[in-house]
Motif scaffolding. Sequence first.
Motif, PDB file in Angstrom:
ATOM      1  N   LEU A 141      20.954  -9.570 -22.605  1.00 22.62           N
ATOM      2  CA  LEU A 141      21.173 -11.011 -22.636  1.00 22.62           C
ATOM      3  C   LEU A 141      22.658 -11.356 -22.722  1.00 22.62           C
ATOM      4  O   LEU A 141      23.117 -12.308 -22.091  1.00 22.62           O
ATOM      5  N   GLU A 142      23.417 -10.581 -23.498  1.00 21.73           N
ATOM      6  CA  GLU A 142      24.850 -10.869 -23.646  1.00 21.73           C
ATOM      7  C   GLU A 142      25.600 -10.755 -22.322  1.00 21.73           C
ATOM      8  O   GLU A 142      26.655 -11.376 -22.146  1.00 21.73           O
ATOM      9  N   GLU A 143      25.073  -9.962 -21.402  1.00 24.09           N
ATOM     10  CA  GLU A 143      25.733  -9.724 -20.123  1.00 24.09           C
ATOM     11  C   GLU A 143      25.114 -10.527 -18.991  1.00 24.09           C
ATOM     12  O   GLU A 143      25.501 -10.370 -17.828  1.00 24.09           O
ATOM     13  N   LYS A 144      24.190 -11.411 -19.315  1.00 21.25           N
ATOM     14  CA  LYS A 144      23.511 -12.198 -18.287  1.00 21.25           C
ATOM     15  C   LYS A 144      24.475 -13.186 -17.638  1.00 21.25           C
ATOM     16  O   LYS A 144      25.236 -13.884 -18.328  1.00 21.25           O
ATOM     17  N   GLU A 145      24.456 -13.273 -16.327  1.00 15.52           N
ATOM     18  CA  GLU A 145      25.361 -14.168 -15.614  1.00 15.52           C
ATOM     19  C   GLU A 145      25.123 -15.619 -16.042  1.00 15.52           C
ATOM     20  O   GLU A 145      23.995 -16.088 -16.072  1.00 15.52           O
ATOM     21  N   GLY A 146      26.219 -16.301 -16.380  1.00 18.94           N
ATOM     22  CA  GLY A 146      26.138 -17.714 -16.714  1.00 18.94           C
ATOM     23  C   GLY A 146      25.670 -18.019 -18.115  1.00 18.94           C
ATOM     24  O   GLY A 146      25.552 -19.197 -18.476  1.00 18.94           O
ATOM     25  N   PRO A 170      21.089 -28.998 -11.158  1.00 14.64           N
ATOM     26  CA  PRO A 170      22.310 -28.443 -11.751  1.00 14.64           C
ATOM     27  C   PRO A 170      21.961 -27.511 -12.908  1.00 14.64           C
ATOM     28  O   PRO A 170      21.140 -27.843 -13.761  1.00 14.64           O
ATOM     29  N   TRP A 171      22.621 -26.354 -12.923  1.00  8.63           N
ATOM     30  CA  TRP A 171      22.286 -25.322 -13.903  1.00  8.63           C
ATOM     31  C   TRP A 171      23.525 -24.822 -14.631  1.00  8.63           C
ATOM     32  O   TRP A 171      24.576 -24.613 -14.031  1.00  8.63           O
ATOM     33  N   CYS A 172      23.378 -24.553 -15.913  1.00  4.64           N
ATOM     34  CA  CYS A 172      24.295 -23.711 -16.671  1.00  4.64           C
ATOM     35  C   CYS A 172      23.517 -22.438 -16.989  1.00  4.64           C
ATOM     36  O   CYS A 172      22.887 -22.312 -18.044  1.00  4.64           O
ATOM     37  N   GLY A 173      23.522 -21.530 -16.046  1.00  7.03           N
ATOM     38  CA  GLY A 173      22.709 -20.329 -16.096  1.00  7.03           C
ATOM     39  C   GLY A 173      22.030 -20.120 -14.764  1.00  7.03           C
ATOM     40  O   GLY A 173      21.989 -21.028 -13.917  1.00  7.03           O
ATOM     41  N   ILE A 174      21.485 -18.942 -14.562  1.00  7.15           N
ATOM     42  CA  ILE A 174      20.919 -18.591 -13.266  1.00  7.15           C
ATOM     43  C   ILE A 174      19.934 -17.448 -13.475  1.00  7.15           C
ATOM     44  O   ILE A 174      19.989 -16.742 -14.494  1.00  7.15           O
ATOM     45  N   ALA A 175      19.030 -17.275 -12.520  1.00 11.61           N
ATOM     46  CA  ALA A 175      18.090 -16.149 -12.588  1.00 11.61           C
ATOM     47  C   ALA A 175      18.848 -14.827 -12.580  1.00 11.61           C
ATOM     48  O   ALA A 175      19.995 -14.742 -12.125  1.00 11.61           O
ATOM     49  N   ASP A 176      18.209 -13.792 -13.085  1.00 12.30           N
ATOM     50  CA  ASP A 176      18.817 -12.463 -13.043  1.00 12.30           C
ATOM     51  C   ASP A 176      19.085 -12.040 -11.605  1.00 12.30           C
ATOM     52  O   ASP A 176      18.289 -12.321 -10.692  1.00 12.30           O
ATOM     53  N   GLY A 177      20.187 -11.336 -11.415  1.00  7.83           N
ATOM     54  CA  GLY A 177      20.443 -10.708 -10.135  1.00  7.83           C
ATOM     55  C   GLY A 177      19.604  -9.452  -9.988  1.00  7.83           C
ATOM     56  O   GLY A 177      19.116  -8.877 -10.973  1.00  7.83           O
ATOM     57  N   VAL A 178      19.435  -9.006  -8.761  1.00  8.77           N
ATOM     58  CA  VAL A 178      18.591  -7.833  -8.508  1.00  8.77           C
ATOM     59  C   VAL A 178      19.141  -6.578  -9.187  1.00  8.77           C
ATOM     60  O   VAL A 178      18.395  -5.642  -9.487  1.00  8.77           O
ATOM     61  N   ASP A 179      20.459  -6.568  -9.472  1.00  2.35           N
ATOM     62  CA  ASP A 179      21.079  -5.392 -10.091  1.00  2.35           C
ATOM     63  C   ASP A 179      21.339  -5.570 -11.589  1.00  2.35           C
ATOM     64  O   ASP A 179      21.981  -4.713 -12.208  1.00  2.35           O
ATOM     65  N   HIS A 180      20.855  -6.643 -12.175  1.00  2.00           N
ATOM     66  CA  HIS A 180      21.148  -6.929 -13.588  1.00  2.00           C
ATOM     67  C   HIS A 180      20.504  -5.889 -14.497  1.00  2.00           C
ATOM     68  O   HIS A 180      19.379  -5.430 -14.250  1.00  2.00           O
ATOM     69  N   GLN A 181      21.214  -5.542 -15.587  1.00  2.00           N
ATOM     70  CA  GLN A 181      20.725  -4.527 -16.521  1.00  2.00           C
ATOM     71  C   GLN A 181      19.889  -5.116 -17.655  1.00  2.00           C
ATOM     72  O   GLN A 181      19.466  -4.393 -18.557  1.00  2.00           O
ATOM     73  N   GLN A 182      19.702  -6.442 -17.661  1.00  7.54           N
ATOM     74  CA  GLN A 182      18.766  -7.146 -18.546  1.00  7.54           C
ATOM     75  C   GLN A 182      19.265  -7.377 -19.970  1.00  7.54           C
ATOM     76  O   GLN A 182      18.511  -7.890 -20.797  1.00  7.54           O
TER      77      GLN A 182
END
Length: 288
Positions: free
Chosen positions: A264-269, A250-262
């Motif tokens: 941190l404030e916009e990181k999914e989860g 179980p995670w609160c957070g996830i790996a970056d998506g392939v299209d992520h702009q890197q």
Amino acid sequence: MIFLENEHLTASFANKGAELQYLKSKKYNIDYLWNGNPTNWGKFSPILFPIVGSLKNNTYYFENKGYKLSRHGFARDYDFEAIMRSNTEVVFTLTHNAETLKVYPFRFVLHLRYTLTELGLSCTYEVTNPADDLLLFSIGAHPAFKVPIQDDVQYTDYFLKFNKDQILAYHKISEDLIANETVEIELKDGKLPLQHELFYEDALVFKSLKSDCISIACDKNPHGLHFKFKDFPFFGIWAAKNADFVCLEPWCGIADGVDHQQNLEEKEGIVSLAPGKTWSRSWEIECF
């Protein structure tokens, strides 16, 4: 090592990473955890903090500055301090230090509370923000459970039973990042048969799991476990190639998506914790 024991179970933990390494039922004489064999995977139940999974190019940006963090973050590699201990409960603590601030410019207090119950073990993550600014983090669990649980059956005799899902939609992983492509698996009676080939392309990553309990069970053997969790928006299921275990994560957070702009404030989860506030989540193992 730190040991806990009650009438029903024994458990052991390493100070490094505050890692659960052993959970044995006295009644059934069964150790439910993977044995940490380094030939396959030399860990037992690492904590993922302050990121879950991989960053794109192992890099994130915060306030226009780049930082490097390896997969799953650094907490699993640090020695925690056991600040409270009884026969059936232990609380481990890790705080920021000069080294963590170089790669993660946030002050934090991280507690892991393990408690033996009548049927198994509970784990609670508590994160406190001692600073005057927002604390941005992700956190997740990575416990590995032995399959087969006993030697009279095989890996493929076991299944995962989802208590609220009949169709699973998982995201594929591309070069350690979350791909846009999803794959659906239709379950029969909520059961996903275990086979090593499931994990040949890395973990199964879920963003929309309905279940809050996943059981490891077998029709040929009465023993298994229930893994319960709540308010974790992401979930991973993984095993090393051809290894006799399965990780329920179980995670609160996830790996970056392939299209992520890197950023941190916009990181999914990403979790955003206000100054002076404490955040917590728990998971639990019930053995049978």
